[in-house]
Scaffold this active site. Structure first.
Site, PDB file in Angstrom:
ATOM      1  CB  SER A   1      -0.885  -0.003   1.253  1.00  0.00           C
ATOM      2  OG  SER A   1      -1.521   1.256   1.428  1.00  0.00           O
TER       3      SER A   1
ATOM      4  CE1 TYR B   1      -3.608  -2.088   5.238  1.00  0.00           C
ATOM      5  CE2 TYR B   1      -3.176   0.196   4.648  1.00  0.00           C
ATOM      6  CZ  TYR B   1      -3.503  -1.096   4.283  1.00  0.00           C
ATOM      7  OH  TYR B   1      -3.723  -1.391   2.958  1.00  0.00           O
TER       8      TYR B   1
HETATM    9  P1  NAD Z   1     -10.911  -6.529   1.860  1.00  0.00           P
HETATM   10  O1  NAD Z   1     -11.032  -6.339   3.331  1.00  0.00           O
HETATM   11  O2  NAD Z   1     -12.087  -6.230   1.002  1.00  0.00           O
HETATM   12  O3  NAD Z   1     -10.403  -8.008   1.554  1.00  0.00           O
HETATM   13  C1  NAD Z   1      -9.321  -8.557   2.261  1.00  0.00           C
HETATM   14  C2  NAD Z   1      -9.370 -10.048   2.154  1.00  0.00           C
HETATM   15  O4  NAD Z   1      -8.376 -10.606   3.038  1.00  0.00           O
HETATM   16  C3  NAD Z   1     -10.724 -10.592   2.575  1.00  0.00           C
HETATM   17  O5  NAD Z   1     -11.147 -11.535   1.600  1.00  0.00           O
HETATM   18  C4  NAD Z   1     -10.430 -11.269   3.895  1.00  0.00           C
HETATM   19  O6  NAD Z   1     -11.237 -12.398   4.145  1.00  0.00           O
HETATM   20  C5  NAD Z   1      -8.976 -11.692   3.708  1.00  0.00           C
HETATM   21  N1  NAD Z   1      -8.346 -11.982   4.997  1.00  0.00           N
HETATM   22  C6  NAD Z   1      -8.367 -11.217   6.119  1.00  0.00           C
HETATM   23  N2  NAD Z   1      -7.744 -11.873   7.128  1.00  0.00           N
HETATM   24  C7  NAD Z   1      -7.329 -13.060   6.616  1.00  0.00           C
HETATM   25  C8  NAD Z   1      -6.650 -14.184   7.164  1.00  0.00           C
HETATM   26  N3  NAD Z   1      -6.271 -14.225   8.456  1.00  0.00           N
HETATM   27  N4  NAD Z   1      -6.365 -15.225   6.361  1.00  0.00           N
HETATM   28  C9  NAD Z   1      -6.745 -15.214   5.059  1.00  0.00           C
HETATM   29  N5  NAD Z   1      -7.416 -14.196   4.486  1.00  0.00           N
HETATM   30  C10 NAD Z   1      -7.712 -13.134   5.264  1.00  0.00           C
HETATM   31  O7  NAD Z   1      -9.646  -5.691   1.418  1.00  0.00           O
HETATM   32  P2  NAD Z   1      -9.208  -5.141  -0.027  1.00  0.00           P
HETATM   33  O8  NAD Z   1      -9.544  -3.714  -0.053  1.00  0.00           O
HETATM   34  O9  NAD Z   1      -9.663  -6.027  -1.123  1.00  0.00           O
HETATM   35  O10 NAD Z   1      -7.630  -5.260   0.145  1.00  0.00           O
HETATM   36  C11 NAD Z   1      -6.881  -6.344  -0.421  1.00  0.00           C
HETATM   37  C12 NAD Z   1      -5.404  -6.036  -0.182  1.00  0.00           C
HETATM   38  O11 NAD Z   1      -5.086  -4.797  -0.811  1.00  0.00           O
HETATM   39  C13 NAD Z   1      -5.054  -5.866   1.296  1.00  0.00           C
HETATM   40  O12 NAD Z   1      -3.781  -6.403   1.549  1.00  0.00           O
HETATM   41  C14 NAD Z   1      -5.050  -4.360   1.476  1.00  0.00           C
HETATM   42  O13 NAD Z   1      -4.233  -3.940   2.537  1.00  0.00           O
HETATM   43  C15 NAD Z   1      -4.505  -3.928   0.124  1.00  0.00           C
HETATM   44  N6  NAD Z   1      -4.852  -2.547  -0.258  1.00  0.00           N
HETATM   45  C16 NAD Z   1      -6.155  -2.166  -0.379  1.00  0.00           C
HETATM   46  C17 NAD Z   1      -6.452  -0.846  -0.754  1.00  0.00           C
HETATM   47  C18 NAD Z   1      -7.875  -0.356  -0.892  1.00  0.00           C
HETATM   48  O14 NAD Z   1      -8.065   0.867  -0.978  1.00  0.00           O
HETATM   49  N7  NAD Z   1      -8.861  -1.213  -0.959  1.00  0.00           N
HETATM   50  C19 NAD Z   1      -5.406   0.062  -0.996  1.00  0.00           C
HETATM   51  C20 NAD Z   1      -4.084  -0.376  -0.870  1.00  0.00           C
HETATM   52  C21 NAD Z   1      -3.826  -1.687  -0.510  1.00  0.00           C
END
Ligand code: NAD
Length: 255
Positions: free
Chosen positions: A146, A159
């Site tokens: 991120s 985070y």
């Molecule tokens: P989200 O919360 O919608 O999805 C995250 C997924 O991780 C979910 O399916 C959840 O079940 C899974 N997860 C959580 N804990 C877990 C565990 N212990 N074991 C296995 N799976 C687990 O999040 P997102 O927005 O789709 O984010 C996906 C990735 O992208 C993350 O690493 C997040 O930090 C990163 N990210 C997201 C954004 C954003 O704006 N959405 C921006 C930058 C980075």
């Protein structure tokens, strides 16, 4: 990847594939011709992802995986290898977040975020790399980090620090595993328009506007744009790219 014959089937495992970025990443890889293992803490939640990927005709298997558990990691990787006949690509997408003033961050929050975002990615990377090393065919690991791991934001201490650690882990593993032809890279997206993020912004319009004002192109990323970068890093076009963090942020960190 680099040792994979041109038309050989490619196999990928995507963590956290039930919602948010995961389904888009899985669909992108399926369109690229990968057979895929999609994982979620509860495999029943993968129905929509399976339905979205089905029209590509790729082989897709749903797996339960909790990246906090060594046993769960070992079982999921073993099942993916057995069902798909091997693995070439791992996408460490699973992650959790928190929004807490630094003075109020608890040890529980800090430890849990590191347990999923850093230790979970390490356990998955080690287990898949063990397979890749013994199969002697190289491969690639893509960590979803991120922009919070690159620059400062208020109230995102646990985070952002976890994503900074993930970015450094990417460099460390890339250097050590390069002799095995395993490339390790990260992607640092800025805000991505996922359902959960949109729900958060709907409830917090001032934060939404403040975040948007910081992005030079004036919009957030789409899940498909993250998926496109994953596709590139998983492809032979990226054969010479390792240890890098590709930033996808509409100019946020350049401003
Ligand atoms: P989200 O919360 O919608 O999805 C995250 C997924 O991780 C979910 O399916 C959840 O079940 C899974 N997860 C959580 N804990 C877990 C565990 N212990 N074991 C296995 N799976 C687990 O999040 P997102 O927005 O789709 O984010 C996906 C990735 O992208 C993350 O690493 C997040 O930090 C990163 N990210 C997201 C954004 C954003 O704006 N959405 C921006 C930058 C980075």
């Amino acid at each position: 990847m680099t040792n994979t014959p041109k038309n050989a089937t490619k196999r990928a495992l995507v963590t956290g594939a039930a919602r948010g970025l995961g389904p888009a990443i899985a669909l992108g890889l399926a369109r690229d011709g990968f057979d895929i293992a999609v994982t979620a803490t509860n495999a029943d939640r993968l129905a929509d992802t399976l339905a979205a990927v089905a029209p590509t005709g790729c082989r897709v298997i749903p797996l339960a995986l909790d990246v906090r558990s060594v046993t769960s990691v070992e079982q999921a990787v073993a099942k993916a290898v057995e069902s798909l006949g091997g693995l070439d690509v791992l996408v460490n997408n699973a992650g959790i977040t928190a929004r807490t003033p630094a003075l109020e961050v608890t040890l529980e929050e800090w430890n849990e975020i590191f347990r999923v975002n850093v230790t979970g990615a390490l356990l998955m990377s080690q287990q898949v790399a063990r397979h890749l090393v013994s199969a002697k065919r190289g491969g690639c690991i893509i960590n979803i980090a991120s922009t919070h791991g690159l620059i400062g934001f208020p109230q995102r201490l646990s985070y952002g620090t976890s994503k900074g650690a993930l970015i450094q882990m990417t460099r460390m593993l890339a250097i050590e595993w390069a002799p095995h032809d395993i490339r390790v890279n990260a992607i640092a997206p800025g805000t991505v328009e996922t359902t959960s993020r949109n729900e958060f912004f709907a409830a917090n319009p001032a934060t939404h506007q403040a975040m948007l004002r910081r992005v030079p192109v004036g919009r957030f990323a789409t899940p498909d744009e993250v998926a496109g970068m994953v596709s590139y890093l998983a492809s032979p076009a990226a054969a010479y790219v390792t240890g890098q963090t590709l930033i996808l942020d509409g100019g946020l960190t350049a401003a």
